[in-house]
Every structure is written in structure tokens, then in C-alpha cells.
Design an enzyme around this catalytic site. Structure first.
Site, PDB file in Angstrom:
ATOM      1  N   GLU A  55      52.172  51.877  59.903  1.00  0.00           N
ATOM      2  CA  GLU A  55      53.366  52.036  59.064  1.00  0.00           C
ATOM      3  C   GLU A  55      54.492  52.865  59.669  1.00  0.00           C
ATOM      4  O   GLU A  55      55.016  53.773  59.018  1.00  0.00           O
ATOM      5  CB  GLU A  55      52.977  52.639  57.708  1.00  0.00           C
ATOM      6  CG  GLU A  55      52.165  51.689  56.859  1.00  0.00           C
ATOM      7  CD  GLU A  55      52.047  52.133  55.392  1.00  0.00           C
ATOM      8  OE1 GLU A  55      52.693  53.107  54.997  1.00  0.00           O
ATOM      9  OE2 GLU A  55      51.294  51.474  54.656  1.00  0.00           O
ATOM     10  N   GLU A  66      45.416  46.884  54.539  1.00  0.00           N
ATOM     11  CA  GLU A  66      45.163  47.801  53.425  1.00  0.00           C
ATOM     12  C   GLU A  66      45.598  47.128  52.130  1.00  0.00           C
ATOM     13  O   GLU A  66      46.662  46.511  52.070  1.00  0.00           O
ATOM     14  CB  GLU A  66      45.965  49.106  53.553  1.00  0.00           C
ATOM     15  CG  GLU A  66      45.520  50.009  54.683  1.00  0.00           C
ATOM     16  CD  GLU A  66      46.334  51.297  54.776  1.00  0.00           C
ATOM     17  OE1 GLU A  66      46.881  51.751  53.754  1.00  0.00           O
ATOM     18  OE2 GLU A  66      46.412  51.838  55.907  1.00  0.00           O
TER      19      GLU A  66
HETATM   20  C1  BGP Z   1      49.262  53.763  53.209  1.00  0.00           C
HETATM   21  C2  BGP Z   1      48.633  54.551  54.312  1.00  0.00           C
HETATM   22  C3  BGP Z   1      47.262  55.072  54.021  1.00  0.00           C
HETATM   23  C4  BGP Z   1      46.989  55.330  52.569  1.00  0.00           C
HETATM   24  C5  BGP Z   1      47.659  54.421  51.597  1.00  0.00           C
HETATM   25  C6  BGP Z   1      47.564  54.805  50.138  1.00  0.00           C
HETATM   26  O1  BGP Z   1      50.636  53.842  53.313  1.00  0.00           O
HETATM   27  O2  BGP Z   1      48.554  53.797  55.493  1.00  0.00           O
HETATM   28  O3  BGP Z   1      46.980  56.110  54.892  1.00  0.00           O
HETATM   29  O4  BGP Z   1      46.602  56.539  52.192  1.00  0.00           O
HETATM   30  O5  BGP Z   1      48.996  54.223  51.927  1.00  0.00           O
HETATM   31  O6  BGP Z   1      48.421  55.866  49.857  1.00  0.00           O
HETATM   32  P1  BGP Z   1      47.941  57.106  49.047  1.00  0.00           P
HETATM   33  O7  BGP Z   1      46.762  57.643  49.772  1.00  0.00           O
HETATM   34  O8  BGP Z   1      49.036  58.047  49.016  1.00  0.00           O
HETATM   35  O9  BGP Z   1      47.587  56.601  47.708  1.00  0.00           O
END
Ligand code: BGP
Length: 475
Positions: free
Chosen positions: A175, A373
């Protein structure tokens, strides 16, 4: 028609959110080690030094560093066919500019990968999920300096050569498209990606453009390097993509929404088209932003095209619009979509958005896509009998997997895997909380510091096991 038999059902993790043990076995301090815990209401704080009395979630993580063997065993029982992990740069090069790597760091990742292979789980390795050694920020000014590209490539080369034959799928960056601050006065995103706070930048537009350019360049060079080291390597870069919808069909709102969505794509253009996009250079020029682009850079863009695109997808958004005044803001500065529900953290839940973004991205590039993800962050409660009934998570994943299937089977998007974020509870990136849980496996660690780190299967564990076993035929 069904999904291919070798479809990669898997999960994603990031070192700084799981490993803990931030200062042992030779690991150096990395940028996320200076970020405190926060909440939905309170942004995580970035401190210059480790301050007594503050909680730094990366220091403990979920103790994956010591528990990975048991965790991988559980993930194998879940039936995962792939696991995406990140290699913490600061475990391999504690200061970032050493010649020789820290052997203990390499041994640790070798053992993780060997354990995955033992269970026939395909490793997917991210080389930069915000784990840059702090020394690189202090000594070289992070991605402002071209020297950092060389340091990153030295790290990549070390890891790729060391794991040659054991890892086929590599991800250069996670990202990097979120380098811009998400809302006014927010330091967090720019810091997580570069180690430099937005509020400390003298000329933020210039600095962000320069750092973004250097990261893109580092990525294309890492792709070429990976192919050179092993021609069978498959290299991708992961982007956090969000469909941006117009509020209505007023053409001005439609074009504004489109342009806002497009902002996330110039880096992908640069990594796939063999050159840095000219429309972006023109835009920079108009804004008085100058980039130094050498002939060698131009050659690098030709040589390092991506093999696949990784998409992190959580939500869709609605662009700010002209006309009305009742624009309720979301945490990322956009507008709430009246047709969608949101998670407890205000993220709009939109399965169709996944189908949209898969189509949109695939039609642009024609490259294979890996969903790197997708998942729902929610508060889980343990029932009296010890069970965790996370039906909301099942509903979310069901909706998204079914829309993904439509994209693949009806729209003919080439998508070769679906990795959930995250198969096991871990530290939230944006808030640093544990209570924003994503896993099929509950980790007993609480935000007040209590908990014995024990692992427990949630209801969704069995559900996802069945999805994998049936290759999602039931959806
Ligand atoms: C994405 C990232 C992750 C992750 C996810 C969820 O942007 O690549 O590392 O954590 O978001 O976000 P959060 O953990 O803040 O809910």
C-alpha cells in the site's frame, strides 16, 4: 463453472502487527516501533523516543515470534493453501546500511517458510510492510534519498537469494499508494509508509512526490532483481484500492469521483507500463513539483514490470460532492454511503465494491490479480461456554467471496487467490488496538495489557475451513 482447483485460499499477516519481541535477537528499532496505540476516536501517536508509560503495540504484537509454529499448525488445520507474511527489514539489517545481514533474523524467516512448506502452505513474502529500520530515516532521510533505494535493494537481494527455491511469490511494497495523508492534520499514513511525519514536512507535496517516485523506482528495480535471481519468481506489488462512487449522476460529481479514484493508480501505471506516466509528470509540473528522472531510471521502468497486482480491499467510498450541504464525513474524509452499512470502525461494507474494483483494475492492466487482503475488523465477545459467535464476520466474508466469484466466473477477471486479513487476530494498523479483531482465531490479548496470549477458534474458523474444502462451491 467453478474456481480453479489450485486457487490460493489464504491469509495475510504483517511482521510489525504480529511478531512482538521488537528488540531481541539483533532486531533494530523500526518505524512502527515508535507508534503508540490509539482508537477509532484518537489517532495513534508517533513519538521521537520510546516514552515510558505509553503503549507501543508492535513491541508485543501477538508474540508470533515465539508462537509461529503453533500458529502455522492452526492455520494448516484451517486449510490455508497460502500465507502472506512480511519480512521485517530491521530483523535482517538492524540499521539498514550494514553489508552483512543478521543471521538470526534470516534463520527465523527460514524456519517460518520451512514450517509453511511442511504443511504445504505456499509462502507469499512482502518485503516492505512498514518495517523500515529507523536509522535509515534518521541518517538518510528515508525515501527522500536515492541511497535508500540501494539499501532496500540490498535487503531484497539478501532475502531473495537466501530464500531462493523456497519462495516463489514476492510483494515489493504494501500500500505505498496511501502515502498521502488521509485527512487534514493526519500524520499517521505518511509516517507509516515513510517514517516521516506529514506535519514535519516543509514542502509536503514535493516531498511526497519525491518519496513516492523513489519507492516506485525501488519497486521496479526489485522486480527486475527478483527475475534475475530466479526467472520463476512471480513478483507483485500490493495496493489498497477503494472504489470511489459519485453521490449522484450529476456529471460534475461523476468526474470528480472518477478522478479521486484514479489518484490511486499512477503508481500501478508506472510499474506496469514501462514508464512513469506522463499525465502525472504534467500534473507535477503544473504544481511546481520537480522530479529528477535519469536515463537509468527510464531503463529500470522498462525492465521491472509487475507479474501480478495485489489488491487490499476493505470498503468503498463516496466522493465529496458539489451541491448539497449534508455531507457526513467518514474517517477517511469522504462521505457516508446511505445504501451501505458500516463496520464499528466506520468502514463501509460493500461486497459489490470488490467485484467493481477487480473488474476495473483487470480491465486497465490485464494482469493477474491476487486479493491480498479482505476482512472485517469487529469486536468479538467470548460467550459463557467459551465460544465466539462471529456471524457478522461470516456474513461479510460470504458476501465478498461471492462477489469475487462473480468477477472471476461471470466477468472473467483473472484472479488467482483470495487472502483474508487476517486469519488470526493481530494489532490493528490504523488504531493499534487488539479489540479490532479480524481473525478466525482469537488471541487473548486485550488493550489494557491483560490476557495470556492463548489462541481460540471462533465460529468462522469452521466456516472458512468448509469454504476452502469445497472451493467455495456453496457460495
Ligand atoms: C491495510 C494494511 C494492513 C491492515 C489492514 C486493516 O491497509 O495493509 O496492515 O492492518 O489495512 O487495517 P486496520 O488494521 O487498521 O483495521
Amino acid at each position: 463453472m467453478e474456481l480453479k482447483e489450485d486457487f490460493l485460499w489464504g491469509g495475510s499477516l504483517a511482521a510489525n502487527q504480529i511478531e512482538g519481541n521488537w528488540n531481541i535477537d539483533g532486531k533494530g528499532p523500526a518505524i512502527m516501533d515508535y507508534v503508540t496505540s490509539g482508537s477509532y476516536q484518537k489517532e495513534r501517536e508517533v513519538t521521537d523516543e520510546i516514552e515510558e508509560g505509553k503503549i507501543y503495540p508492535s513491541h508485543t504484537g501477538i508474540d508470533f515470534y515465539h508462537q509461529y509454529k503453533e500458529d502455522i499448525k492452526l492455520l494448516a488445520e484451517l486449510g490455508l493453501k497460502a500465507l502472506r507474511i512480511s519480512i521485517d527489514w530491521s530483523r535482517i539489517f538492524p540499521l539498514g546500511d550494514e553489508e552483512q545481514p543478521n543471521q538470526k533474523g534470516l534463520d527465523y524467516y527460514h524456519d517460518i517458510i520451512d514450517t509453511l512448506h511442511m504443511y504445504h502452505i505456499e509462502p507469499i513474502v512482502t518485503l516492505y510492510h512498514y518495517e523500515m529500520p529507523m536509522n535509515i530515516v534518521k541518517k538518510y532521510d528515508s525515501w527522500m534519498n536515492r541511497k535508500t533505494i540501494d539499501l532496500y535493494l540490498h535487503f531484497c537481494e539478501t532475502v531473495m537469494k537466501s530464500l531462493k527455491g523456497k519462495v516463489k511469490y514476492w510483494v515489493t511494497f504494501n500500500e505505498m499508494n496511501h502515502i498521502d495523508p488521509q485527512t487534514e492534520n493526519s500524520d499517521l499514513f505518511t509516517y507509516m509508509i515513510t517514517g516521516i511525519k506529514y506535519s514535519r514536512m516543509e514542502n509536503p507535496s514535493q516531498m511526497i512526490a519525491t518519496m513516492s517516485y523513489h519507492m516506485v523506482l525501488a519497486s521496479v528495480k526489485a522486480v527486475a532483481l527478483a527475475h534475475y535471481i530466479d526467472a520463476t519468481n512471480q513478483v507483485g506489488c500490493v495496493f489498497g484500492l477503494t472504489p470511489v462512487y459519485p453521490r449522484n449522476c450529476n456529471p460534475i460529481n461523476v468526474i470528480n469521483a472518477f478522478q479521486e479514484m484514479e489518484k490511486d493508480y499512477y503508481q500501478i501505471d508506472a510499474m506496469t507500463q514501462g514508464k512513469f506516466p506522463s499525465y502525472k509528470l504534467a500534473e507535477y509540473q503544473e504544481a511546481g513539483i520537480a522530479l529528477k528522472i535519469t536515463e537509468a531510471d527510464q531503463e529500470a521502468f522498462h525492465m521491472g514490470k509487475l507479474d501480478f497486482i495485489g489488491i487490499n480491499y476493505y470498503m468503498s467510498s463516496v466522493a465529496r460532492y458539489t451541491g448539497d450541504d449534508d455531507q457526513e464525513e467518514t474517517i477517511f474524509g469522504n462521505v457516508q454511503n446511505p445504501y451501505l452499512q458500516t463496520s464499528e470502525w466506520g468502514w463501509a461494507i460493500d461486497g459489490i465494491g470488490l467485484r467493481y474494483i477487480l473488474n476495473y483494475t483487470y480491465h486497465k492492466y490485464g494482469l493477474p490479480i491476487l486479493i491480498t487482503e479482505n476482512g472485517l475488523g469487529a469486536v468479538d465477545t467470548i460467550g459463557e461456554n467459551g465460544s465466539i459467535q462471529d456471524d457478522y464476520r461470516i456474513t461479510y466474508l460470504q458476501e465478498h467471496i461471492s462477489e469475487m466469484k462473480k468477477a472471476i466466473l461471470e466477468d472473467h477477471v483473472e484472479c488467482f487467490g483470495y487472502l483474508t486479513w487476517a486469519p488470526i487476530d493481530l494489532v490493528s494498523l490504523t488504531t493499534g488496538e487488539m479489540k479490532k479483531r479480524y481473525g478466525f482465531i482469537y488471541v487473548n490479548k486485550q488493550d489494557d495489557g491483560s490476557g495470556d496470549f492463548s489462541r481460540h477458534q471462533k465460529k468462522s474458523f469452521e466456516w472458512f475451513q468448509e469454504i476452502i474444502r469445497e472451493n467455495a462451491k456453496q457460495l
